[in-house]
Enzyme design. Structure first.
Site, short mmCIF file in Angstrom:
data_model
loop_
_atom_site.label_atom_id
_atom_site.label_comp_id
_atom_site.label_asym_id
_atom_site.label_seq_id
_atom_site.Cartn_x
_atom_site.Cartn_y
_atom_site.Cartn_z
N SER A 148 -5.85 15.58 -10.13
CA SER A 148 -4.59 15.33 -10.86
C SER A 148 -4.57 16.22 -12.09
CB SER A 148 -4.55 13.86 -11.31
OG SER A 148 -3.51 13.65 -12.24
N ARG B 291 -3.58 -1.46 4.11
CA ARG B 291 -2.41 -2.14 4.71
C ARG B 291 -2.27 -1.73 6.17
NH1 ARG B 291 1.59 -0.59 -0.15
NH2 ARG B 291 0.17 1.19 -0.14
N TYR C 101 -8.15 6.46 -16.33
CA TYR C 101 -7.62 7.22 -15.19
C TYR C 101 -8.01 8.69 -15.34
CZ TYR C 101 -4.50 9.28 -11.75
OH TYR C 101 -4.00 10.01 -10.69
N GLU D 153 4.41 5.69 -4.68
CA GLU D 153 4.23 4.32 -5.18
C GLU D 153 3.26 4.28 -6.37
OE1 GLU D 153 3.25 1.76 -1.87
OE2 GLU D 153 5.03 2.40 -0.77
N PHE D 154 2.80 5.46 -6.79
CA PHE D 154 1.78 5.57 -7.84
C PHE D 154 2.15 4.78 -9.10
CE2 PHE D 154 0.27 7.80 -11.64
CZ PHE D 154 -1.09 7.88 -11.41
N ASP E 156 -11.30 -0.92 2.71
CA ASP E 156 -11.16 -0.74 1.27
C ASP E 156 -12.24 0.28 0.86
OD1 ASP E 156 -11.37 -0.97 -1.53
OD2 ASP E 156 -10.66 -3.04 -1.48
P1 NDP Z 1 0.46 5.80 -3.56
O1 NDP Z 1 0.26 4.56 -4.36
O2 NDP Z 1 1.76 6.03 -2.91
O3 NDP Z 1 -0.69 5.92 -2.45
C1 NDP Z 1 -2.02 5.56 -2.74
C2 NDP Z 1 -2.78 5.40 -1.44
O4 NDP Z 1 -4.15 5.08 -1.77
C3 NDP Z 1 -2.25 4.28 -0.57
O5 NDP Z 1 -2.20 4.69 0.76
C4 NDP Z 1 -3.28 3.18 -0.76
O6 NDP Z 1 -3.42 2.43 0.45
C5 NDP Z 1 -4.56 3.98 -0.99
N1 NDP Z 1 -5.54 3.17 -1.69
C6 NDP Z 1 -5.49 2.72 -2.97
N2 NDP Z 1 -6.55 1.95 -3.23
C7 NDP Z 1 -7.29 1.89 -2.08
C8 NDP Z 1 -8.48 1.24 -1.71
N3 NDP Z 1 -9.17 0.48 -2.59
N4 NDP Z 1 -8.95 1.38 -0.46
C9 NDP Z 1 -8.27 2.15 0.42
N5 NDP Z 1 -7.14 2.81 0.14
C10 NDP Z 1 -6.65 2.67 -1.11
O7 NDP Z 1 0.11 6.99 -4.57
P2 NDP Z 1 0.01 8.58 -4.36
O8 NDP Z 1 0.34 8.98 -3.00
O9 NDP Z 1 0.73 9.20 -5.47
O10 NDP Z 1 -1.54 8.78 -4.67
C11 NDP Z 1 -2.41 9.49 -3.83
C12 NDP Z 1 -3.44 10.22 -4.70
O11 NDP Z 1 -2.77 11.19 -5.49
C13 NDP Z 1 -4.22 9.34 -5.67
O12 NDP Z 1 -5.57 9.74 -5.67
C14 NDP Z 1 -3.56 9.64 -7.02
O13 NDP Z 1 -4.44 9.43 -8.09
C15 NDP Z 1 -3.23 11.11 -6.83
N6 NDP Z 1 -2.20 11.66 -7.70
C16 NDP Z 1 -0.95 11.13 -7.74
C17 NDP Z 1 0.02 11.67 -8.56
C18 NDP Z 1 1.39 11.09 -8.71
O14 NDP Z 1 2.07 11.40 -9.70
N7 NDP Z 1 1.86 10.29 -7.76
C19 NDP Z 1 -0.28 12.86 -9.37
C20 NDP Z 1 -1.64 13.33 -9.27
C21 NDP Z 1 -2.54 12.76 -8.44
P3 NDP Z 1 -3.53 0.83 0.56
O15 NDP Z 1 -2.87 0.25 -0.66
O16 NDP Z 1 -2.84 0.50 1.84
O17 NDP Z 1 -5.00 0.59 0.62
C1 8X3 Z 2 -0.88 11.21 -11.73
C2 8X3 Z 2 -0.12 12.07 -12.65
O1 8X3 Z 2 0.52 12.48 -15.09
O2 8X3 Z 2 0.46 10.16 -14.32
O3 8X3 Z 2 -2.19 11.64 -11.57
O4 8X3 Z 2 -1.58 11.38 -14.68
S1 8X3 Z 2 -0.21 11.48 -14.26
#
Ligand code: NDP
Ligand code: 8X3
Length: 252
Positions: free
Chosen positions: A140, A35, A153, A189-190, A60
């Site tokens: 994670s 984005r 996942y 936004e996860f 991407d």
């Molecule tokens: P968000 O959805 O807030 O952020 C995810 C980021 O990943 C966005 O900036 C998105 O950018 C980017 N992204 C996703 N797909 C693509 C792609 N194909 N190409 C480029 N960029 C991509 O989630 P989080 O901040 O929570 O997640 C960040 C990391 O933390 C991830 O790896 C997630 O698995 C991990 N995580 C999250 C947890 C949680 O509970 N939130 C817990 C444990 C781990 P854009 O869409 O602009 O491309």
């Molecule tokens: C994100 C945390 O608990 O949804 O990695 O797997 S959980």
């Protein structure tokens, strides 16, 4: 010389907070995501607040040619990357394996595993040339435990764990540190992404307790990256206080 951090997935959540944390500590930044509007806005906000330079790269991570083109477009002054935070990632769906959507599976495997590999493959030669560097992979609790409906996942994050360990061994002689951070539930936004934009369902995930916030993870990544040269933190498992495992959460 000002250090450089490349942070993937900086358009929201953990990646965005990490970009701000590193800017606070005077790093120049390469921030990436799909984005572009959000990247430009973040770059503007950071450069207004901190005396650092920010380069935005829109690609991407699933498309190797896009990763390579973006990385090749970097001017030489951006090539000394000190820290790579492989953060871009997602969960898509939360279904029993027998009901899983193959498109969801492919999205997670392509982003969380192949994307991390593609970005690492283009950054590692730059770090080898500089004879130093630090890669921080975002895993994670799902990389430590399997939980109901987490199947693919969890598999992708278990793969991140294996890659982290293996990269650390392979890059030992190159002087490159490799670490991982494994968070429990973080309010970003996860869950909106996991539930395909179902805002209500996503909101419910974080109801009745205080989850981690993106800044908690950003500060942890900064702590790892700022240790002295002789210290490497291999892995940090970080949970909300009320979360004891992937599924045991003490909610109100
Ligand atoms: P968000 O959805 O807030 O952020 C995810 C980021 O990943 C966005 O900036 C998105 O950018 C980017 N992204 C996703 N797909 C693509 C792609 N194909 N190409 C480029 N960029 C991509 O989630 P989080 O901040 O929570 O997640 C960040 C990391 O933390 C991830 O790896 C997630 O698995 C991990 N995580 C999250 C947890 C949680 O509970 N939130 C817990 C444990 C781990 P854009 O869409 O602009 O491309
Ligand atoms: C994100 C945390 O608990 O949804 O990695 O797997 S959980």
């Amino acid at each position: 010389m000002t250090k450089i951090a490349l942070i993937t997935g900086a358009t929201s959540g953990i990646g965005e907070a990490t970009a701000i944390e590193f800017a606070k500590h005077n790093y120049n930044l390469i921030i990436t995501g799909r984005r572009s509007g959000r990247l430009i806005e973040l770059a503007k906000n950071i450069t207004e607040e901190y005396d650092v330079k920010v380069k935005t790269l829109v690609f991407d991570v699933r498309i190797k040619t896009s990763v390579d083109e973006a990385m090749d477009s970097l001017e030489a002054r951006w090539n000394k990357i000190d820290v790579l935070v492989n953060n871009a990632g997602l969960a898509s769906g939360l279904d029993p394996i027998q009901n899983g959507d193959v498109a969801d599976w492919e999205k997670m495997i392509d982003t969380n595993v192949k994307g991390l590999l593609y970005v690492s493959k283009s950054v590692i030669p730059l770090m080898i040339a500089n004879k130093k560097g630090h890669i921080v992979n975002i895993s994670s609790i799902a990389g430590k435990e399997a939980y109901a409906n987490g199947n693919v996942y969890c598999a992708t994050k278990h793969a991140v764990e294996a890659l982290t360990k293996s990269m650390r061994i392979d890059l030992l002689k190159e002087g490159i540190k490799v670490s991982s951070v494994s968070p429990g539930m973080v309010d970003t936004e996860f869950s909106q992404v996991r539930f395909h934009g179902d805002a209500k369902r996503a909101e419910d995930v974080y109801k009745g307790f205080e989850p981690l916030h993106a800044v908690d993870i950003a500060e942890t990544i900064w702590f790892i990256a700022s240790r002295p040269a002789h210290v490497n933190i291999n892995d940090v498992l970080i949970m909300p206080t009320v979360q004891a495992s992937a599924v045991y959460v003490n909610k109100d």
